[in-house]
Design an enzyme around this catalytic site. Structure first.
Site, PDB file in Angstrom:
ATOM      1  N   HIS A  25     -18.462 -11.439   9.569  1.00 25.24           N
ATOM      2  CA  HIS A  25     -18.926 -10.053   9.421  1.00 25.24           C
ATOM      3  C   HIS A  25     -17.748  -9.087   9.257  1.00 25.24           C
ATOM      4  CE1 HIS A  25     -22.794 -11.601  11.047  1.00 25.24           C
ATOM      5  NE2 HIS A  25     -21.983 -12.290  11.846  1.00 25.24           N
ATOM      6  N   SER A  82       1.840   3.596  -9.428  1.00 29.19           N
ATOM      7  CA  SER A  82       0.970   4.711  -9.775  1.00 29.19           C
ATOM      8  C   SER A  82       1.794   5.755 -10.508  1.00 29.19           C
ATOM      9  CB  SER A  82       0.383   5.311  -8.494  1.00 29.19           C
ATOM     10  OG  SER A  82      -0.024   6.646  -8.728  1.00 29.19           O
ATOM     11  N   LYS A  98       3.038   3.815  -4.236  1.00 30.67           N
ATOM     12  CA  LYS A  98       1.999   2.802  -4.497  1.00 30.67           C
ATOM     13  C   LYS A  98       2.534   1.524  -5.110  1.00 30.67           C
ATOM     14  CE  LYS A  98      -2.157   3.806  -4.805  1.00 30.67           C
ATOM     15  NZ  LYS A  98      -3.312   3.477  -3.991  1.00 30.67           N
ATOM     16  N   GLU A 101      -7.425  -7.442  -8.652  1.00 31.09           N
ATOM     17  CA  GLU A 101      -8.545  -6.522  -8.932  1.00 31.09           C
ATOM     18  C   GLU A 101      -9.175  -6.829 -10.290  1.00 31.09           C
ATOM     19  OE1 GLU A 101      -7.813  -2.175  -7.637  1.00 31.09           O
ATOM     20  OE2 GLU A 101      -5.824  -3.060  -7.816  1.00 31.09           O
TER      21      GLU A 101
END
Ligand code: ARG
Length: 473
Positions: free
Chosen positions: A168, A289, A295, A302
């Site tokens: 979970h 970024s 970043k 992804e």
């Protein structure tokens, strides 16, 4: 009449099937029905299939040996033309099959017109796709194995590294990082097995089915199969030209594989976040970024997660493509290629990226260990300890629940509670309790087949490596 005789002779752009038509194909329809823009990707398989067909026709005496030889050589020259980028692909010639056949006739003349004897584009295209997909599956299997090898190496390297295991997405019990990597290995092992199994149904020769009913020529189909490395020949001509189950099965296996990579991608993305900080991905797999200087984005995982969607879509396309089709071949089937090609490209790209990226990730073991100390990951161990001291499991569960509440109120881990406090909760607690409350002790205790103990991880990694070695011999 002169008007009629003008139609007798095919003009330069005439169709190979033009005989019964009284007006040329509409230019839009020509483009709309053509597949050459994408099926030219099958040119190697188309030529390979045609060469085997010609050789077989000579063997059974339908072609003279010299005729077959001219055809085979002519096709060879066309293969080189295409490979060199010098082939003039024509939309007017509709597809890869008729482009190559028309070019063959251009190159070697009359004898080229004999190649299509005892064959139809229907069994031809089915043969081409099967040859193409067989090779694609083999390429995919090589990459799966490379990735699995990387996972096994990583698992051995991180066999002792403790991290929180989740259910979970809540801290559950300590596991080892190596154990987690071997879970990924197992997913891929099933994927490889599914692909190998499906490959058996890909590797069947349709040639000889002709348009749909077979052909009156005494073809030696087994010989053609042997030349092309097929294990069997199809047993029913109607089924042979219309069946695309093998493509659907492949795409279903591909969708499952992408689902696995997507789940792995999701964990990689989570683990690289500052909040988890379990791992670092190699810089060469990340991007920055344009506005936020700090970043380092996990773009590759992804993107793999994102690309999973298109493969699911291709599976749905192929299933839907087939559902309304009466026997035998229908032009609908031309729509099988783009989904199939894109599925293979997506798999090859995703696997290639993961096979290199994942094994070179760096585990931040101090962070995974610190995270394991949060969230009472060893609560089950305390209950198991009490069971060892004669407490029934259900009662032990209750007692430990109370201990967790006390620890939570004080903002400490179970292992940080003083012995006296633990003993106040249950008199079965002895001073040896702290050994089981450490994450390392907890993991090491799960020393059974399939368990997370470092010793088991090493054992499973060794067995996996042996399987990989056997698979590649
Ligand atoms: N381009 C066609 C395809 O991909 C080849 C087979 C065409 N057969 C036919 N009878 N029109 O399916």
């Amino acid at each position: 009449m002169t008007q009629d005789s003008a139609h007798d002779k095919p003009t330069a752009g005439a169709k190979l099937w033009g005989g019964r038509f009284s007006e040329p194909t509409d230019a839009f329809v020509e483009r709309f029905t053509a597949s050459v823009e994408f099926d030219r990707r099958l040119y190697r398989e188309d030529i390979q299939g045609s060469q085997a067909h010609a050789r077989m026709l000579a063997k059974v005496g339908v072609l003279g040996a010299d005729e077959a030889e001219q055809i085979i050589q002519g096709l060879e020259a066309i293969r080189e033309e295409i490979a060199a980028g010098e082939f003039d692909w024509q939309v007017g010639r509709e597809d890869v099959h008729m482009n190559i056949e028309a070019r063959l006739i251009e190159r070697i003349g009359e004898v080229g017109k004999k190649l299509h004897t005892g064959r139809s584009r229907n069994d031809q295209v089915a043969t081409d796709i099967r040859l193409w997909l067989r090779a694609a599956i083999d390429d995919i299997l090589v990459l799966i194995r490379a990735y699995q090898r990387g996972l096994v190496d990583l698992a051995e390297r991180e066999a002792d590294t403790v991290m929180p295991g989740f259910t979970h997405l809540q801290t559950a019990q300590p596991v080892t990082f190596g154990h987690h990597m071997l879970a990924w290995y197992e997913m891929l092992e099933r994927d490889a097995e599914r692909l190998r199994d499906g490959r058996r149904r890909v590797n069947v020769l349709p040639l000889g089915a002709a348009a749909l009913a077979g052909t009156p020529y005494p073809l030696d189909r087994e010989y053609t199969a042997e030349l092309l490395g097929f294990d069997e020949v199809t047993r029913n001509s109607l089924d042979a030209v219309s069946d695309r189950d093998f493509a659907i099965e492949f795409t279903a296996a591909a969708a499952t594989l992408m689902m696995h990579l997507s789940r792995q991608a999701e964990e990689l993305v989570l683990w690289t976040s500052a909040q988890f900080a379990f791992i670092d991905l190699p810089d060469r797999y990340c991007t920055g970024s344009s506005i936020m200087p700090q970043k380092k984005n996990p773009d590759v995982p992804e993107l793999v997660r994102g690309k999973t969607g298109r493969v699911y879509g291709h599976l749905m396309s192929l299933l839907t493509l087939m559902k309304g089709q009466p026997l035998a071949y229908n032009k609908d089937n031309q729509e099988d290629k783009e989904p199939l090609f894109d599925t293979v490209d997506t798999l090859l790209g995703s696997l290639r990226a993961f096979a290199d990226m994942v094994p070179s990730l760096e585990v931040r073991a101090e962070n995974t260990l610190a995270a394991t100390r949060k969230g009472f990951a060893t609560a089950t161990d305390l209950a198991d300890y009490l069971v060892g001291r004669g407490v029934a499991f259900r009662d032990a569960h209750e007692v430990v629940g109370r201990a967790v509440r006390v620890a939570q109120e004080r903002g400490v881990d179970l292992a940080e509670l003083p012995l006296a406090d633990l003993q106040a909760i249950s008199e079965a607690v002895g001073d040896d309790v702290f050994a089981v409350l450490t994450p390392e002790g907890s993991a090491a205790a799960r020393d059974l087949t399939g368990g997370t103990a470092p010793a088991q991880v090493r054992r499973q990694a060794a067995a996996a490596r042996q399987r990989l070695d056997e698979a590649s011999t």
